[in-house]
Design an enzyme around this catalytic site. Structure first.
Site, PDB file in Angstrom:
ATOM      1  N   ARG A  56       0.820  -1.215   0.000  1.00  0.00           N
ATOM      2  CA  ARG A  56       0.000   0.000   0.000  1.00  0.00           C
ATOM      3  C   ARG A  56       0.851   1.261   0.000  1.00  0.00           C
ATOM      4  O   ARG A  56       0.387   2.349  -0.283  1.00  0.00           O
ATOM      5  CB  ARG A  56      -0.972  -0.017   1.185  1.00  0.00           C
ATOM      6  N   TYR A  69     -16.635  18.177 -13.822  1.00  0.00           N
ATOM      7  CA  TYR A  69     -16.898  16.750 -13.829  1.00  0.00           C
ATOM      8  C   TYR A  69     -17.946  16.434 -12.761  1.00  0.00           C
ATOM      9  O   TYR A  69     -17.816  16.854 -11.605  1.00  0.00           O
ATOM     10  CB  TYR A  69     -15.610  15.966 -13.567  1.00  0.00           C
ATOM     11  N   ASP A 109      -8.022  20.574 -12.141  1.00  0.00           N
ATOM     12  CA  ASP A 109      -8.267  19.301 -12.806  1.00  0.00           C
ATOM     13  C   ASP A 109      -7.853  19.484 -14.270  1.00  0.00           C
ATOM     14  O   ASP A 109      -8.493  20.227 -15.012  1.00  0.00           O
ATOM     15  CB  ASP A 109      -9.745  18.920 -12.678  1.00  0.00           C
ATOM     16  N   LYS A 136      -8.686   8.840 -18.759  1.00  0.00           N
ATOM     17  CA  LYS A 136      -9.057   9.486 -20.012  1.00  0.00           C
ATOM     18  C   LYS A 136      -7.851   9.528 -20.968  1.00  0.00           C
ATOM     19  O   LYS A 136      -7.368   8.498 -21.368  1.00  0.00           O
ATOM     20  CB  LYS A 136      -9.638  10.866 -19.721  1.00  0.00           C
TER      21      LYS A 136
HETATM   22  C1  PLP Z   1     -13.529  11.182 -15.522  1.00  0.00           C
HETATM   23  C2  PLP Z   1     -13.149  12.436 -14.809  1.00  0.00           C
HETATM   24  C3  PLP Z   1     -12.897  12.447 -13.435  1.00  0.00           C
HETATM   25  C4  PLP Z   1     -13.068  11.217 -12.569  1.00  0.00           C
HETATM   26  O1  PLP Z   1     -12.147  10.231 -12.881  1.00  0.00           O
HETATM   27  P1  PLP Z   1     -12.408   8.648 -12.730  1.00  0.00           P
HETATM   28  O2  PLP Z   1     -11.117   8.086 -13.191  1.00  0.00           O
HETATM   29  O3  PLP Z   1     -13.594   8.310 -13.571  1.00  0.00           O
HETATM   30  O4  PLP Z   1     -12.687   8.403 -11.277  1.00  0.00           O
HETATM   31  C5  PLP Z   1     -12.498  13.643 -12.866  1.00  0.00           C
HETATM   32  N1  PLP Z   1     -12.365  14.775 -13.595  1.00  0.00           N
HETATM   33  C6  PLP Z   1     -12.616  14.798 -14.916  1.00  0.00           C
HETATM   34  C7  PLP Z   1     -12.478  16.074 -15.671  1.00  0.00           C
HETATM   35  C8  PLP Z   1     -13.011  13.631 -15.571  1.00  0.00           C
HETATM   36  O5  PLP Z   1     -13.269  13.671 -16.893  1.00  0.00           O
END
Ligand code: PLP
Length: 357
Positions: free
Chosen positions: A47, A98, A169, A194
């Site tokens: 971990r 998001y 983000d 993504k």
């Molecule tokens: C998909 C996404 C998230 C969340 O990520 P996960 O890997 O699905 O938990 C956060 N911010 C943005 C802009 C996203 O597109």
């Protein structure tokens, strides 16, 4: 010997985080499956660290210009950051972002943990004014799915002056198109699910910061709460990172061409595109029914949530009950992939032509 110049991002994407060039060493870091390590070293337990995560973290960290930590998902990384603020703190966040990040803020607010002030991040004056008294300013730029863009540098300065953490983000832009730490952010958040992993087969999240103390705090939270990545996921995401520059370049070029063509189609009332990246939003002239028809009529474009894969996908966002009511009902978000742009357009155009009354 003359000093080696700093490596460019595409070189970093290909070469960072690899084993030393010793004879018979593998070129790629292996998938290390280990829950425990021989005592007396730095890692000790599965971990707390893993060499495969470390290679991914080294590569993404270099791309963002900071130190990176991988998490089990983007939302695990989001939760770790929101947990930094004290009880009752005020957090400034985008009204469009998001969905999961907004839902986490709402959940924390409902439980009295913090208060969230949602702002239009494109309105720099309003965001700067909201920074006063805030503990954390959350930015997402471009925003999902409205594609608003924040003036990160100006907002980061105001937030820092107010003593607030600045978090960006960077999932939509990727470090190749935007480096928030250079613009004054304290922490960068990624859904590596993504563009970074890029093949629609992995869930992974990441944080990056330049501040060693903050890195230590975030690592401490990951150690304690346990939202750690799977080894195979980190390995697949690293494999994805190796071609990030090629994928982003091609997807962005496709997106720019499609934006030109979409803007001239009578079935499309509005095209939203921030000028960079591979996410586009269109609003259908004939409304919600037309949007629902469009996503059923194509053969190449896949109706699916999520984004950033090599394949082109699209989605009417308001099909989700939790999507902001200020997002148009007939808005379809396109995640443009790396296929041939004429094939992508042909498929879209046939479906759109059928929607013109
Ligand atoms: C998909 C996404 C998230 C969340 O990520 P996960 O890997 O699905 O938990 C956060 N911010 C943005 C802009 C996203 O597109």
């Amino acid at each position: 010997m003359p000093e080696v110049p700093p490596r460019k991002p595409s070189t970093v994407a290909v070469t960072a985080g690899r084993p030393d060039h010793t004879p018979d060493a593998p070129l790629n870091v292996p998938v290390t499956m280990a829950s425990t390590y021989v005592a007396g070293g730095e890692v000790e337990y599965g971990r707390y660290g893993n060499p495969t995560w470390a290679a991914f973290e080294e590569t993404l960290g270099q791309l963002e210009g900071g130190r990176c930590l991988a998490f089990s998902s983007g939302l695990a990384a989001v939760a770790t950051v929101l947990d930094l603020v004290g009880n009752g703190a005020r957090v400034v966040a985008p009204r469009h972002a998001y969905n999961g990040s907004i839902l986490q803020l709402g959940d924390l607010e409902a439980r009295g943990r913090l208060t969230a002030e949602l702002v239009d991040i494109a309105d720099t004056d309003a965001v700067v004014a909201a920074c006063e008294g805030a503990a954390l300013v959350w930015l997402e730029s471009p925003t999902n799915p409205a594609l608003e863009v924040a003036d990160i540098e100006t907002i980061a300065k105001a937030a820092r002056d107010a003593g607030a953490y600045v978090v960006v983000d960077n999932t939509f832009a990727t470090p190749l198109l935007q480096r928030p730490l250079d613009l004054g952010a304290d922490i960068v958040v990624h859904s590596a699910t993504k563009f970074l992993a890029g093949h629609s087969d992995v869930l992974l999240g990441a944080l990056a910061t330049r501040d060693d103390q903050l890195h230590g705090v975030l690592k401490g939270r990951r150690d304690l709460l346990g939202a750690v990545p799977g080894t195979l996921e980190a390995w697949l995401a690293l494999r994805g990172l190796r071609t990030l520059h090629l994928r982003v370049e091609r997807a962005q070029a496709n997106a720019q061409e499609l934006v030109r063509r979409l803007s001239e189609h009578p079935a499309v009332a509005e095209v939203r595109y921030p000028g960079f990246g591979a996410i586009v939003a269109i609003v259908l002239a004939e409304g919600v029914m037309a949007a629902d028809l469009l996503v059923r009529k194509t053969s190449l474009w896949v109706h699916a949530t999520s984004l950033g894969g090599v394949e082109s996908t699209f989605e009417r966002r308001r099909r989700w009950k939790t999507e902001a009511a200020t997002i148009p009902d007939a808005l379809v978000r396109l995640s443009v992939g790396i296929e041939d742009v004429d094939d992508l357009w042909d498929d879209l155009e046939r479906a759109l032509d059928d929607l013109v009354v």
